[in-house]
Design a protein around this motif. Sequence first.
Motif, mmCIF file in Angstrom:
data_model
loop_
_atom_site.group_PDB
_atom_site.id
_atom_site.type_symbol
_atom_site.label_atom_id
_atom_site.label_comp_id
_atom_site.label_asym_id
_atom_site.label_seq_id
_atom_site.Cartn_x
_atom_site.Cartn_y
_atom_site.Cartn_z
ATOM 1 N N VAL A 1 -5.004 1.523 -4.284
ATOM 2 C CA VAL A 1 -4.144 1.195 -4.309
ATOM 3 C C VAL A 1 -4.795 -0.216 -4.505
ATOM 4 O O VAL A 1 -4.365 -1.316 -5.349
ATOM 5 N N GLU A 2 -5.339 -0.617 -3.637
ATOM 6 C CA GLU A 2 -6.076 -2.489 -2.676
ATOM 7 C C GLU A 2 -7.360 -2.497 -4.077
ATOM 8 O O GLU A 2 -7.818 -3.543 -4.692
ATOM 9 N N CYS A 3 -8.156 -1.165 -4.353
ATOM 10 C CA CYS A 3 -8.794 -1.706 -5.721
ATOM 11 C C CYS A 3 -8.158 -2.283 -7.181
ATOM 12 O O CYS A 3 -8.907 -2.737 -7.599
ATOM 13 N N TYR A 4 -7.034 -1.447 -7.153
ATOM 14 C CA TYR A 4 -6.459 -2.073 -8.563
ATOM 15 C C TYR A 4 -5.392 -3.826 -8.081
ATOM 16 O O TYR A 4 -4.368 -3.882 -8.532
ATOM 17 N N GLY A 5 -5.568 -4.069 -7.343
ATOM 18 C CA GLY A 5 -4.460 -5.080 -6.266
ATOM 19 C C GLY A 5 -3.164 -4.881 -6.129
ATOM 20 O O GLY A 5 -1.890 -5.270 -6.325
ATOM 21 N N GLY A 6 -2.924 -3.436 -6.632
ATOM 22 C CA GLY A 6 -1.556 -2.984 -6.341
ATOM 23 C C GLY A 6 -0.869 -2.635 -7.635
ATOM 24 O O GLY A 6 0.446 -3.122 -7.424
ATOM 25 N N ASN A 7 -0.999 -2.963 -8.207
ATOM 26 C CA ASN A 7 -1.161 -2.997 -9.736
ATOM 27 C C ASN A 7 -0.053 -1.795 -10.803
ATOM 28 O O ASN A 7 -1.049 -0.761 -10.328
ATOM 29 N N PRO A 8 0.824 -1.514 -10.553
ATOM 30 C CA PRO A 8 1.693 -0.010 -10.603
ATOM 31 C C PRO A 8 0.898 0.331 -12.113
ATOM 32 O O PRO A 8 1.004 1.501 -12.295
ATOM 33 N N VAL B 1 1.499 -1.003 -0.171
ATOM 34 C CA VAL B 1 -0.102 -0.095 -0.172
ATOM 35 C C VAL B 1 0.455 1.443 -0.161
ATOM 36 O O VAL B 1 0.337 2.155 -0.628
ATOM 37 N N ALA B 2 2.258 0.917 0.463
ATOM 38 C CA ALA B 2 3.223 2.502 1.009
ATOM 39 C C ALA B 2 3.763 2.784 -0.499
ATOM 40 O O ALA B 2 3.772 3.624 -1.001
ATOM 41 N N ALA B 3 3.533 1.709 -1.489
ATOM 42 C CA ALA B 3 4.576 1.892 -2.410
ATOM 43 C C ALA B 3 3.471 2.245 -3.112
ATOM 44 O O ALA B 3 3.569 3.235 -4.444
ATOM 45 N N GLY B 4 2.197 1.774 -3.218
ATOM 46 C CA GLY B 4 1.022 2.801 -4.018
ATOM 47 C C GLY B 4 0.917 3.831 -3.960
ATOM 48 O O GLY B 4 0.644 4.689 -5.145
ATOM 49 N N LEU C 1 -1.686 12.862 -6.892
ATOM 50 C CA LEU C 1 -3.335 12.595 -6.496
ATOM 51 C C LEU C 1 -3.916 13.516 -4.803
ATOM 52 O O LEU C 1 -2.560 13.821 -4.155
ATOM 53 N N SER C 2 -4.485 13.500 -4.178
ATOM 54 C CA SER C 2 -4.626 13.602 -3.318
ATOM 55 C C SER C 2 -6.197 13.015 -2.326
ATOM 56 O O SER C 2 -6.625 13.101 -3.321
ATOM 57 N N GLY C 3 -6.056 12.984 -0.847
ATOM 58 C CA GLY C 3 -6.798 12.498 -0.168
ATOM 59 C C GLY C 3 -6.688 11.134 0.785
ATOM 60 O O GLY C 3 -5.306 11.585 1.299
ATOM 61 N N SER C 4 -7.358 11.227 1.471
ATOM 62 C CA SER C 4 -6.670 10.747 3.429
ATOM 63 C C SER C 4 -5.684 9.525 2.596
ATOM 64 O O SER C 4 -6.226 9.113 1.801
ATOM 65 N N GLU C 5 -5.144 8.741 4.068
ATOM 66 C CA GLU C 5 -4.320 7.520 4.391
ATOM 67 C C GLU C 5 -5.178 6.524 3.441
ATOM 68 O O GLU C 5 -5.458 5.709 3.129
#
Length: 150
Positions: free
Chosen positions: A66-73, A43-46, A55-59
């Motif tokens: 990041v989880e929505c895209y399975g961490g796929n860069p 998650v941190a790398a994503g 992009l801006s948003g809360s943690e």
Amino acid sequence: MTLGETQHQSCVLITSREKPAQIAALEGDGLPVRTLALSGLEVAAGQTILTLKGLSGSEAETCQLVECYGGNPLALKIAATSIRDLHEGNIANFLSEGTTVFQGIGHLLEQQFQRLSTLEQQLMYWLAINREKVSPAKLQRTYPTNIKMW
């Protein structure tokens, strides 16, 4: 694959979305050919990718994305570009829409789908229509074409 069948001091690194059948046949713990399956980004790398894309948003929001895209860069970069352009970089606005597939990601999925055999494509359609977990045994019993898959 002569490299995997002869003794030598070389090391070859191959990256791929799919493991070639020739490599799968030669790999093993005690054999000279080994593979390493990489999972998605942490998650941190994503979140770093999302920040670098502006992009801006809360943690919690960036974590959800990041989880929505399975961490796929690659998928994250495509989505981040669209979020930046369509939602002024606001992740919360994007998430509130409920849309997760953009044109770029659609093209990526289409490329991967087209590499499947006809049977694999039919199976993917069947799984998408049913939208629930199914065991391989049940899949074999209920798959409409009655083709032995395994």
